[in-house]
Design a protein around this motif. Structure first.
Motif, PDB file in Angstrom:
ATOM      1  N   CYS A 280      -0.564 -10.406  -3.836  1.00 22.86           N
ATOM      2  CA  CYS A 280      -1.862 -10.483  -4.431  1.00 22.86           C
ATOM      3  C   CYS A 280      -2.401  -8.926  -4.909  1.00 22.86           C
ATOM      4  O   CYS A 280      -3.483  -9.208  -5.397  1.00 22.86           O
ATOM      5  CB  CYS A 280      -2.318 -10.173  -2.885  1.00 22.86           C
ATOM      6  SG  CYS A 280      -1.321 -11.349  -1.578  1.00 22.86           S
ATOM      7  N   CYS A 281      -1.843  -7.433  -4.935  1.00 23.81           N
ATOM      8  CA  CYS A 281      -2.488  -6.698  -5.606  1.00 23.81           C
ATOM      9  C   CYS A 281      -2.234  -7.227  -7.184  1.00 23.81           C
ATOM     10  O   CYS A 281      -1.477  -6.834  -7.154  1.00 23.81           O
ATOM     11  CB  CYS A 281      -1.934  -4.988  -5.310  1.00 23.81           C
ATOM     12  SG  CYS A 281      -2.174  -4.638  -3.208  1.00 23.81           S
TER      13      CYS A 281
ATOM     14  N   ILE B 168      -0.325  -5.249   3.131  1.00 21.00           N
ATOM     15  CA  ILE B 168      -1.521  -5.129   3.727  1.00 21.00           C
ATOM     16  C   ILE B 168      -2.202  -5.815   2.324  1.00 21.00           C
ATOM     17  O   ILE B 168      -3.345  -5.180   2.414  1.00 21.00           O
ATOM     18  CB  ILE B 168      -1.686  -4.055   3.912  1.00 21.00           C
ATOM     19  CG1 ILE B 168      -1.831  -2.745   3.078  1.00 21.00           C
ATOM     20  CG2 ILE B 168      -1.554  -3.239   5.797  1.00 21.00           C
ATOM     21  CD1 ILE B 168      -2.664  -1.181   3.791  1.00 21.00           C
ATOM     22  N   CYS B 169      -2.288  -6.903   2.478  1.00 21.19           N
ATOM     23  CA  CYS B 169      -2.452  -7.855   1.434  1.00 21.19           C
ATOM     24  C   CYS B 169      -4.010  -8.047   1.386  1.00 21.19           C
ATOM     25  O   CYS B 169      -4.587  -8.076   1.144  1.00 21.19           O
ATOM     26  CB  CYS B 169      -2.337  -9.139   1.420  1.00 21.19           C
ATOM     27  SG  CYS B 169       0.273  -9.119   0.965  1.00 21.19           S
ATOM     28  N   PHE B 170      -4.602  -7.980   2.747  1.00 20.40           N
ATOM     29  CA  PHE B 170      -5.737  -7.829   2.710  1.00 20.40           C
ATOM     30  C   PHE B 170      -6.502  -6.552   1.922  1.00 20.40           C
ATOM     31  O   PHE B 170      -7.608  -6.180   2.068  1.00 20.40           O
ATOM     32  CB  PHE B 170      -6.491  -8.359   4.533  1.00 20.40           C
ATOM     33  CG  PHE B 170      -5.832  -7.020   5.588  1.00 20.40           C
ATOM     34  CD1 PHE B 170      -7.279  -5.986   5.504  1.00 20.40           C
ATOM     35  CD2 PHE B 170      -4.825  -6.769   5.878  1.00 20.40           C
ATOM     36  CE1 PHE B 170      -6.860  -5.130   5.995  1.00 20.40           C
ATOM     37  CE2 PHE B 170      -4.724  -5.844   6.701  1.00 20.40           C
ATOM     38  CZ  PHE B 170      -5.482  -5.560   6.571  1.00 20.40           C
ATOM     39  N   GLN B 171      -6.453  -5.733   1.592  1.00 22.98           N
ATOM     40  CA  GLN B 171      -6.527  -4.619   1.569  1.00 22.98           C
ATOM     41  C   GLN B 171      -6.241  -4.545  -0.413  1.00 22.98           C
ATOM     42  O   GLN B 171      -6.205  -3.270  -0.665  1.00 22.98           O
ATOM     43  CB  GLN B 171      -5.724  -2.937   2.332  1.00 22.98           C
ATOM     44  CG  GLN B 171      -5.685  -3.028   3.937  1.00 22.98           C
ATOM     45  CD  GLN B 171      -7.386  -2.512   3.888  1.00 22.98           C
ATOM     46  OE1 GLN B 171      -8.275  -2.091   2.966  1.00 22.98           O
ATOM     47  NE2 GLN B 171      -7.837  -2.431   5.315  1.00 22.98           N
TER      48      GLN B 171
ATOM     49  N   GLY C 241      -6.434   1.766   0.268  1.00 26.95           N
ATOM     50  CA  GLY C 241      -6.670   0.237   0.111  1.00 26.95           C
ATOM     51  C   GLY C 241      -8.056   0.148  -0.451  1.00 26.95           C
ATOM     52  O   GLY C 241      -9.177   1.363  -0.485  1.00 26.95           O
ATOM     53  N   ARG C 242      -7.901  -1.050  -1.237  1.00 26.18           N
ATOM     54  CA  ARG C 242      -9.418  -1.724  -2.047  1.00 26.18           C
ATOM     55  C   ARG C 242      -9.552  -0.547  -3.828  1.00 26.18           C
ATOM     56  O   ARG C 242     -10.328  -0.241  -3.269  1.00 26.18           O
ATOM     57  CB  ARG C 242     -10.784  -1.464  -0.787  1.00 26.18           C
ATOM     58  CG  ARG C 242     -10.346  -2.674  -0.013  1.00 26.18           C
ATOM     59  CD  ARG C 242     -11.419  -2.570   0.808  1.00 26.18           C
ATOM     60  NE  ARG C 242     -12.114  -1.821   1.185  1.00 26.18           N
ATOM     61  CZ  ARG C 242     -11.782  -0.427   2.331  1.00 26.18           C
ATOM     62  NH1 ARG C 242     -10.759  -0.815   2.777  1.00 26.18           N
ATOM     63  NH2 ARG C 242     -12.664   0.711   2.751  1.00 26.18           N
TER      64      ARG C 242
ATOM     65  N   LYS D  82      -4.278  -4.008  10.542  1.00 23.34           N
ATOM     66  CA  LYS D  82      -4.512  -4.984  11.162  1.00 23.34           C
ATOM     67  C   LYS D  82      -5.834  -5.529  10.281  1.00 23.34           C
ATOM     68  O   LYS D  82      -6.628  -5.163  10.570  1.00 23.34           O
ATOM     69  CB  LYS D  82      -4.541  -5.349  12.518  1.00 23.34           C
ATOM     70  CG  LYS D  82      -3.369  -4.712  13.532  1.00 23.34           C
ATOM     71  CD  LYS D  82      -2.680  -5.738  13.153  1.00 23.34           C
ATOM     72  CE  LYS D  82      -1.042  -4.650  14.740  1.00 23.34           C
ATOM     73  NZ  LYS D  82       0.138  -5.192  14.168  1.00 23.34           N
ATOM     74  N   LYS D  83      -5.155  -7.019   9.804  1.00 27.02           N
ATOM     75  CA  LYS D  83      -6.361  -7.969   9.076  1.00 27.02           C
ATOM     76  C   LYS D  83      -7.789  -8.276  10.624  1.00 27.02           C
ATOM     77  O   LYS D  83      -7.352  -8.534  11.662  1.00 27.02           O
ATOM     78  CB  LYS D  83      -5.801  -9.092   8.744  1.00 27.02           C
ATOM     79  CG  LYS D  83      -6.786  -9.940   7.871  1.00 27.02           C
ATOM     80  CD  LYS D  83      -5.777 -11.076   7.036  1.00 27.02           C
ATOM     81  CE  LYS D  83      -7.366 -11.757   6.399  1.00 27.02           C
ATOM     82  NZ  LYS D  83      -6.248 -12.917   5.504  1.00 27.02           N
TER      83      LYS D  83
END
Length: 194
Positions: free
Chosen positions: A8-9, A48-51, A74-75, A113-114
């Protein structure tokens, strides 16, 4: 430093509008306060793909001695954040230099956690009854206004156009006969002209 690049990243699909190769090159070119290039490892996934994009800044030997721990960010998608990471590492990084304010909102952890999506609230029976009463009152007002005494939805049903009857399905045998008749007619016409 560990930089997530893989599932993802570092992908346009997950994080569009970022030059991921240039960002990785910029992170790989960071020097510490003694002039040494900071070693950068890339990871396929840090979990932690959502980050996305995730960067883990490890403390230097001095930072570890001072009690510094790895800091997960993250991000990290803007050039200003990469610059802030560069400046922080140059100043000593985790355990030596304080975390820049720009990066404070981007601190995360490997156990993050997402966030769950907000679910629509369920309607209670009382709320359904209230809506039903409101509809009935509206219908009653509409009946009074029309003066007909009939419900408006019945008037609408009567004003609809009647449905057209369906055409019967064609039989394949009838189609073959029709083609054969057309062929005979063309043959007769051609014979008459000759």
């Amino acid at each position: 430093m560990t930089v997530c690049r893989g599932c993802c990243c570092g992908t346009r699909k997950k994080v569009p509008g970022v030059d991921h190769k240039a960002q990785l090159a910029r992170l790989s070119a960071i020097d510490d306060h003694s002039g040494r290039t900071v070693p950068v490892r890339t990871s396929k996934c840090l979990g932690i793909c959502f980050q996305a994009n995730v960067v883990v800044v490890q403390p230097s030997q001095e930072g570890r001695a001072a009690g510094g721990k790895p800091v997960w960010l993250g991000r990290v998608t803007e050039d200003a954040l990469v610059e802030a990471v560069d400046d922080w590492i140059f100043d000593g990084g985790p355990g030596v230099a304080p975390l820049p304010a720009v990066l404070a909102d981007h601190v995360t952890s490997k156990d993050a956690k997402k966030p769950k999506k907000n679910k629509k609230p369920k309607h209670s029976k009382a709320a359904k009854k209230e809506r039903h009463k409101a509809r009935e009152k509206k219908r009653a007002r509409a009946e009074k206004a029309s003066g007909s005494g009939q419900r408006p939805d019945k008037d609408r049903a009567e004003s609809k156009k009647p449905k057209k009857p369906k055409k019967p399905k064609k039989n394949k045998k009838d189609e073959k006969d029709k083609k054969a008749r057309k062929k005979e007619k063309r043959a007769r016409k051609a014979a008459a002209q000759a």
